[in-house]
Design a protein around this motif. Sequence first.
Motif, PDB file in Angstrom:
ATOM      1  N   ASN A 189       0.823  -1.212   0.000  1.00 44.98           N
ATOM      2  CA  ASN A 189       0.000   0.000   0.000  1.00 44.98           C
ATOM      3  C   ASN A 189       0.854   1.256   0.000  1.00 44.98           C
ATOM      4  OD1 ASN A 189      -2.713  -0.892  -0.137  1.00 44.98           O
ATOM      5  ND2 ASN A 189      -2.548  -1.619   1.969  1.00 44.98           N
ATOM      6  N   LEU A 190       1.941   1.259   0.754  1.00 43.79           N
ATOM      7  CA  LEU A 190       2.841   2.413   0.757  1.00 43.79           C
ATOM      8  C   LEU A 190       3.491   2.611  -0.607  1.00 43.79           C
ATOM      9  CD1 LEU A 190       4.572   2.017   4.231  1.00 43.79           C
ATOM     10  CD2 LEU A 190       2.978   3.802   3.545  1.00 43.79           C
ATOM     11  N   LEU A 191       3.921   1.522  -1.229  1.00 43.24           N
ATOM     12  CA  LEU A 191       4.535   1.600  -2.546  1.00 43.24           C
ATOM     13  C   LEU A 191       3.529   2.082  -3.583  1.00 43.24           C
ATOM     14  CD1 LEU A 191       6.948   1.044  -4.414  1.00 43.24           C
ATOM     15  CD2 LEU A 191       6.079  -1.279  -4.669  1.00 43.24           C
ATOM     16  N   THR A 192       2.308   1.554  -3.529  1.00 49.21           N
ATOM     17  CA  THR A 192       1.270   1.963  -4.473  1.00 49.21           C
ATOM     18  C   THR A 192       0.938   3.443  -4.296  1.00 49.21           C
ATOM     19  OG1 THR A 192       0.339  -0.251  -4.453  1.00 49.21           O
ATOM     20  CG2 THR A 192      -1.081   1.497  -5.269  1.00 49.21           C
ATOM     21  N   GLY A 193       0.820   3.880  -3.057  1.00 51.96           N
ATOM     22  CA  GLY A 193       0.526   5.292  -2.794  1.00 51.96           C
ATOM     23  C   GLY A 193       1.645   6.190  -3.286  1.00 51.96           C
ATOM     24  N   SER A 194       2.885   5.795  -3.078  1.00 47.72           N
ATOM     25  CA  SER A 194       4.025   6.586  -3.556  1.00 47.72           C
ATOM     26  C   SER A 194       4.045   6.641  -5.075  1.00 47.72           C
ATOM     27  CB  SER A 194       5.342   5.994  -3.054  1.00 47.72           C
ATOM     28  OG  SER A 194       5.389   6.034  -1.654  1.00 47.72           O
ATOM     29  N   PHE A 195       3.789   5.518  -5.729  1.00 48.02           N
ATOM     30  CA  PHE A 195       3.757   5.482  -7.185  1.00 48.02           C
ATOM     31  C   PHE A 195       2.656   6.403  -7.705  1.00 48.02           C
ATOM     32  CE2 PHE A 195       1.932   3.943 -11.118  1.00 48.02           C
ATOM     33  CZ  PHE A 195       3.042   3.920 -11.944  1.00 48.02           C
ATOM     34  N   ASN A 196       1.460   6.304  -7.112  1.00 48.68           N
ATOM     35  CA  ASN A 196       0.347   7.142  -7.550  1.00 48.68           C
ATOM     36  C   ASN A 196       0.662   8.622  -7.380  1.00 48.68           C
ATOM     37  OD1 ASN A 196      -1.100   4.877  -8.240  1.00 48.68           O
ATOM     38  ND2 ASN A 196      -2.324   4.867  -6.372  1.00 48.68           N
ATOM     39  N   LEU A 197       1.340   8.968  -6.309  1.00 51.62           N
ATOM     40  CA  LEU A 197       1.718  10.353  -6.068  1.00 51.62           C
ATOM     41  C   LEU A 197       2.687  10.845  -7.137  1.00 51.62           C
ATOM     42  CD1 LEU A 197       1.492  12.762  -4.085  1.00 51.62           C
ATOM     43  CD2 LEU A 197       3.496  11.834  -2.932  1.00 51.62           C
ATOM     44  N   VAL A 198       3.699  10.048  -7.425  1.00 50.81           N
ATOM     45  CA  VAL A 198       4.698  10.427  -8.430  1.00 50.81           C
ATOM     46  C   VAL A 198       4.070  10.489  -9.823  1.00 50.81           C
ATOM     47  CG1 VAL A 198       6.804   9.644  -9.587  1.00 50.81           C
ATOM     48  CG2 VAL A 198       6.657   9.583  -7.103  1.00 50.81           C
ATOM     49  N   ALA A 199       3.167   9.546 -10.112  1.00 53.41           N
ATOM     50  CA  ALA A 199       2.533   9.488 -11.431  1.00 53.41           C
ATOM     51  C   ALA A 199       1.411  10.516 -11.579  1.00 53.41           C
ATOM     52  CB  ALA A 199       1.989   8.088 -11.680  1.00 53.41           C
ATOM     53  N   GLY A 200       1.018  11.151 -10.482  1.00 60.33           N
ATOM     54  CA  GLY A 200      -0.048  12.152 -10.530  1.00 60.33           C
ATOM     55  C   GLY A 200      -1.432  11.552 -10.615  1.00 60.33           C
ATOM     56  N   LEU A 201      -1.583  10.291 -10.201  1.00 58.32           N
ATOM     57  CA  LEU A 201      -2.886   9.633 -10.243  1.00 58.32           C
ATOM     58  C   LEU A 201      -3.678   9.975  -8.993  1.00 58.32           C
ATOM     59  CD1 LEU A 201      -1.700   6.123 -11.440  1.00 58.32           C
ATOM     60  CD2 LEU A 201      -2.618   7.971 -12.829  1.00 58.32           C
ATOM     61  N   GLU A 202      -4.980  10.141  -9.176  1.00 55.86           N
ATOM     62  CA  GLU A 202      -5.855  10.425  -8.041  1.00 55.86           C
ATOM     63  C   GLU A 202      -7.044   9.490  -8.094  1.00 55.86           C
ATOM     64  OE1 GLU A 202      -6.948  14.509  -7.720  1.00 55.86           O
ATOM     65  OE2 GLU A 202      -4.913  15.207  -8.053  1.00 55.86           O
ATOM     66  N   PRO A 203      -7.586   9.117  -6.934  1.00 59.70           N
ATOM     67  CA  PRO A 203      -8.763   8.244  -6.930  1.00 59.70           C
ATOM     68  C   PRO A 203      -9.981   8.988  -7.465  1.00 59.70           C
ATOM     69  CG  PRO A 203      -8.221   8.932  -4.698  1.00 59.70           C
ATOM     70  CD  PRO A 203      -7.133   9.438  -5.590  1.00 59.70           C
ATOM     71  N   ALA A 204     -10.968   8.231  -7.931  1.00 55.53           N
ATOM     72  CA  ALA A 204     -12.219   8.828  -8.390  1.00 55.53           C
ATOM     73  C   ALA A 204     -12.918   9.477  -7.204  1.00 55.53           C
ATOM     74  CB  ALA A 204     -13.102   7.753  -9.006  1.00 55.53           C
ATOM     75  N   PRO A 205     -13.721  10.503  -7.456  1.00 54.40           N
ATOM     76  CA  PRO A 205     -14.449  11.139  -6.347  1.00 54.40           C
ATOM     77  C   PRO A 205     -15.319  10.122  -5.614  1.00 54.40           C
ATOM     78  CG  PRO A 205     -14.670  12.419  -8.369  1.00 54.40           C
ATOM     79  CD  PRO A 205     -13.976  11.147  -8.727  1.00 54.40           C
ATOM     80  N   ALA A 206     -15.402  10.254  -4.317  1.00 49.76           N
ATOM     81  CA  ALA A 206     -16.119   9.281  -3.483  1.00 49.76           C
ATOM     82  C   ALA A 206     -17.610   9.242  -3.793  1.00 49.76           C
ATOM     83  CB  ALA A 206     -15.912   9.605  -2.013  1.00 49.76           C
ATOM     84  N   GLU A 207     -18.195  10.344  -4.228  1.00 51.50           N
ATOM     85  CA  GLU A 207     -19.639  10.375  -4.468  1.00 51.50           C
ATOM     86  C   GLU A 207     -20.037   9.686  -5.772  1.00 51.50           C
ATOM     87  OE1 GLU A 207     -17.799  14.039  -6.153  1.00 51.50           O
ATOM     88  OE2 GLU A 207     -17.828  13.226  -4.143  1.00 51.50           O
ATOM     89  N   GLN A 208     -19.078   9.366  -6.619  1.00 47.11           N
ATOM     90  CA  GLN A 208     -19.375   8.703  -7.890  1.00 47.11           C
ATOM     91  C   GLN A 208     -19.561   7.209  -7.637  1.00 47.11           C
ATOM     92  OE1 GLN A 208     -16.310   8.976 -10.832  1.00 47.11           O
ATOM     93  NE2 GLN A 208     -17.743   8.744 -12.524  1.00 47.11           N
ATOM     94  N   SER A 209     -20.753   6.705  -7.926  1.00 45.66           N
ATOM     95  CA  SER A 209     -21.031   5.291  -7.682  1.00 45.66           C
ATOM     96  C   SER A 209     -20.459   4.432  -8.794  1.00 45.66           C
ATOM     97  CB  SER A 209     -22.541   5.061  -7.583  1.00 45.66           C
ATOM     98  OG  SER A 209     -23.137   5.197  -8.863  1.00 45.66           O
ATOM     99  N   THR A 210     -20.422   3.141  -8.556  1.00 48.63           N
ATOM    100  CA  THR A 210     -19.920   2.201  -9.552  1.00 48.63           C
ATOM    101  C   THR A 210     -20.789   2.241 -10.800  1.00 48.63           C
ATOM    102  OG1 THR A 210     -19.139   0.774  -7.774  1.00 48.63           O
ATOM    103  CG2 THR A 210     -19.318  -0.216  -9.948  1.00 48.63           C
TER     104      THR A 210
END
Length: 71
Positions: A42-63
């Motif tokens: 999880n730490l590695l994934t979070g660091s990669f996402n930060l460096v790559a500029g990736l962000e999670p989808a907004p929480a209010e958006q349903s599947t």
Amino acid sequence: MQRLKSLDPGARREDLTRTAELRRHGWSDQHIADTVGLVALNLLTGSFNLVAGLEPAPAEQSTKEKHDHVG
């Protein structure tokens, strides 16, 4: 500062004490290793996402909304 502490030989003793306490609470070596691995992943994934500029989808958006906007 935390990184320097991990180089301290006494820190290893603290880790062994924590591991022994987990074992007293019924954790097997496999459970301890799995937990350490998941946290590291999880730490590695979070660091990669930060460096790559990736962000999670907004929480209010349903599947369902995600699938409706795909095609």
